[in-house]
Design a protein around this motif. Structure first.
Motif, PDB file in Angstrom:
ATOM      1  N   VAL A 181      -1.982   3.927  -7.732  1.00 26.34           N
ATOM      2  CA  VAL A 181      -1.852   5.379  -7.611  1.00 26.34           C
ATOM      3  C   VAL A 181      -2.769   6.035  -8.633  1.00 26.34           C
ATOM      4  O   VAL A 181      -2.748   5.709  -9.817  1.00 26.34           O
ATOM      5  CB  VAL A 181      -0.391   5.821  -7.804  1.00 26.34           C
ATOM      6  CG1 VAL A 181      -0.291   7.335  -7.942  1.00 26.34           C
ATOM      7  CG2 VAL A 181       0.442   5.326  -6.629  1.00 26.34           C
ATOM      8  N   GLU A 234       0.843  -1.184   0.000  1.00 27.11           N
ATOM      9  CA  GLU A 234       0.000   0.000   0.000  1.00 27.11           C
ATOM     10  C   GLU A 234       0.881   1.239   0.000  1.00 27.11           C
ATOM     11  O   GLU A 234       2.094   1.165   0.244  1.00 27.11           O
ATOM     12  CB  GLU A 234      -0.904   0.016   1.235  1.00 27.11           C
ATOM     13  CG  GLU A 234      -0.127   0.046   2.545  1.00 27.11           C
ATOM     14  CD  GLU A 234      -1.013  -0.010   3.767  1.00 27.11           C
ATOM     15  OE1 GLU A 234      -2.207  -0.313   3.613  1.00 27.11           O
ATOM     16  OE2 GLU A 234      -0.504   0.250   4.874  1.00 27.11           O
ATOM     17  N   ASN A 235       0.259   2.371  -0.250  1.00 29.04           N
ATOM     18  CA  ASN A 235       0.963   3.652  -0.262  1.00 29.04           C
ATOM     19  C   ASN A 235       1.007   4.219   1.157  1.00 29.04           C
ATOM     20  O   ASN A 235       0.273   5.150   1.499  1.00 29.04           O
ATOM     21  CB  ASN A 235       0.258   4.625  -1.206  1.00 29.04           C
ATOM     22  CG  ASN A 235       1.068   5.892  -1.451  1.00 29.04           C
ATOM     23  OD1 ASN A 235       2.167   6.053  -0.937  1.00 29.04           O
ATOM     24  ND2 ASN A 235       0.510   6.796  -2.243  1.00 29.04           N
ATOM     25  N   VAL A 249       4.738   1.348  -5.883  1.00 25.84           N
ATOM     26  CA  VAL A 249       3.520   1.609  -5.114  1.00 25.84           C
ATOM     27  C   VAL A 249       2.292   1.354  -5.984  1.00 25.84           C
ATOM     28  O   VAL A 249       2.158   1.934  -7.058  1.00 25.84           O
ATOM     29  CB  VAL A 249       3.514   3.060  -4.594  1.00 25.84           C
ATOM     30  CG1 VAL A 249       2.258   3.342  -3.789  1.00 25.84           C
ATOM     31  CG2 VAL A 249       4.770   3.321  -3.754  1.00 25.84           C
ATOM     32  N   GLU A 299      -1.246  11.473  -4.499  1.00 23.97           N
ATOM     33  CA  GLU A 299      -0.853  10.147  -4.040  1.00 23.97           C
ATOM     34  C   GLU A 299       0.579   9.831  -4.468  1.00 23.97           C
ATOM     35  O   GLU A 299       1.341   9.213  -3.716  1.00 23.97           O
ATOM     36  CB  GLU A 299      -1.820   9.093  -4.591  1.00 23.97           C
ATOM     37  CG  GLU A 299      -3.208   9.169  -3.983  1.00 23.97           C
ATOM     38  CD  GLU A 299      -4.157   8.124  -4.566  1.00 23.97           C
ATOM     39  OE1 GLU A 299      -3.709   7.261  -5.334  1.00 23.97           O
ATOM     40  OE2 GLU A 299      -5.351   8.192  -4.243  1.00 23.97           O
ATOM     41  N   ALA A 352       3.907   9.060  -2.049  1.00 26.91           N
ATOM     42  CA  ALA A 352       4.793   7.904  -2.194  1.00 26.91           C
ATOM     43  C   ALA A 352       6.251   8.334  -2.253  1.00 26.91           C
ATOM     44  O   ALA A 352       7.122   7.732  -1.602  1.00 26.91           O
ATOM     45  CB  ALA A 352       4.412   7.125  -3.453  1.00 26.91           C
ATOM     46  N   VAL A 386       5.460   4.233  -9.391  1.00 23.05           N
ATOM     47  CA  VAL A 386       4.035   4.118  -9.093  1.00 23.05           C
ATOM     48  C   VAL A 386       3.356   3.309 -10.188  1.00 23.05           C
ATOM     49  O   VAL A 386       3.732   3.366 -11.365  1.00 23.05           O
ATOM     50  CB  VAL A 386       3.350   5.498  -8.949  1.00 23.05           C
ATOM     51  CG1 VAL A 386       3.942   6.269  -7.785  1.00 23.05           C
ATOM     52  CG2 VAL A 386       3.449   6.299 -10.244  1.00 23.05           C
TER      53      VAL A 386
END
Length: 253
Positions: free
Chosen positions: A103, A81-82, A100, A108, A112, A150
């Motif tokens: 996203v 998870e972020n 991550v 977000e 990260a 991401v």
């Protein structure tokens, strides 16, 4: 007084691999087995992904496999998870990158990146057994070699990808084709292809590397031809499944 040279082995850097500007092959490991990673490494992939989001990796196994492999290839950990905790666990274990998932916005992505960098550039906490082995200065230097990637794998993420790709400090984009297809629902394949092309274009516009999950050699070669920087050459689950299937089918035949 004679200065003792720093003879520590150098961790393999994802930044350095991307800088070589060549297509990279990736091996994906989800089954939580360090010996299986060792076997996979005999094929000499350019980098490996350890999947903690959907995989079976426990913390001690993660530490063991990264400790074994990080001097041979860059190790990416797809985190669960972020969050600061999830990203710190991967980086404290010695990973070259935290990837991550899910996203969907620039905010977000910024979060990260911040979780993956030490102050004053981010909010990663200093500590961990492996980062501190050689002292604070070495910990900071190692932190500069970290890449935060991401995953763009939803409709929302694809529609915000230009803003996401422009986030300062971001290392690369990675397309999760499975979740992206689920997010799109029942659409023609060309819709997903258009999403992938848009994501790749956004990465290129911001001088970012871009990878994509590919489930077969045919798909991997097609993605390379499109210009993706790294593709999944094999996953441990699929290699095991296909190997057993081939062997049993051959005997039945």
């Amino acid at each position: 007084m004679q200065t003792i040279p720093d003879v520590r082995p150098v961790h393999q850097s994802l930044q350095k691999a991307f800088a070589e500007k060549r297509a990279l092959s990736c091996a994906w490991f989800a089954m939580g087995s360090a010996p299986l990673v060792e076997i996979g490494m005999t094929a000499a992939p350019d980098l490996i992904v350890i999947d903690r989001q959907h995989g079976l990796w426990e913390r001690t196994a993660l530490e063991a496999v990264i400790g074994q492999m990080r001097y041979q290839v860059p190790v990416i950990v797809r985190v669960g998870e972020n969050s600061a905790q999830a990203i710190a666990e991967a980086l404290d274990a010695g990973a070259a990158s935290a990837l991550v998932p899910l996203v969907e916005s620039a905010d977000e992505a910024r979060r990260a990146v911040s979780f993956g960098r030490y102050p004053p550039f981010g909010q990663r906490s200093a500590g961990g057994v492996r980062p501190l082995i050689a002292g604070i200065a070495a910990m900071k230097n190692d932190g500069e070699r970290i890449s935060i990637g991401v995953m763009i794998e939803t409709v929302a993420g694809a529609e915000q990808v230009e803003a996401i790709a422009a986030v300062e400090g971001l290392g690369y984009l990675f397309i999760g084709t499975g979740d992206l297809s689920l997010s799109r629902g029942d659409v023609m394949p060309d819709v997903i292809e258009q999403d992938c092309a848009r994501i790749l274009k956004a990465a290129r516009a911001n001088n970012l590397a871009c990878g994509i999950y590919t489930g077969s050699t045919q798909d991997a070669l097609a993605a390379r031809a499109m210009g993706f920087d790294f593709v999944v050459a094999a996953s441990d689950i699929e290699v095991a499944r296909a190997g057993f299937q081939q062997a049993v089918t051959a005997l039945r035949a």
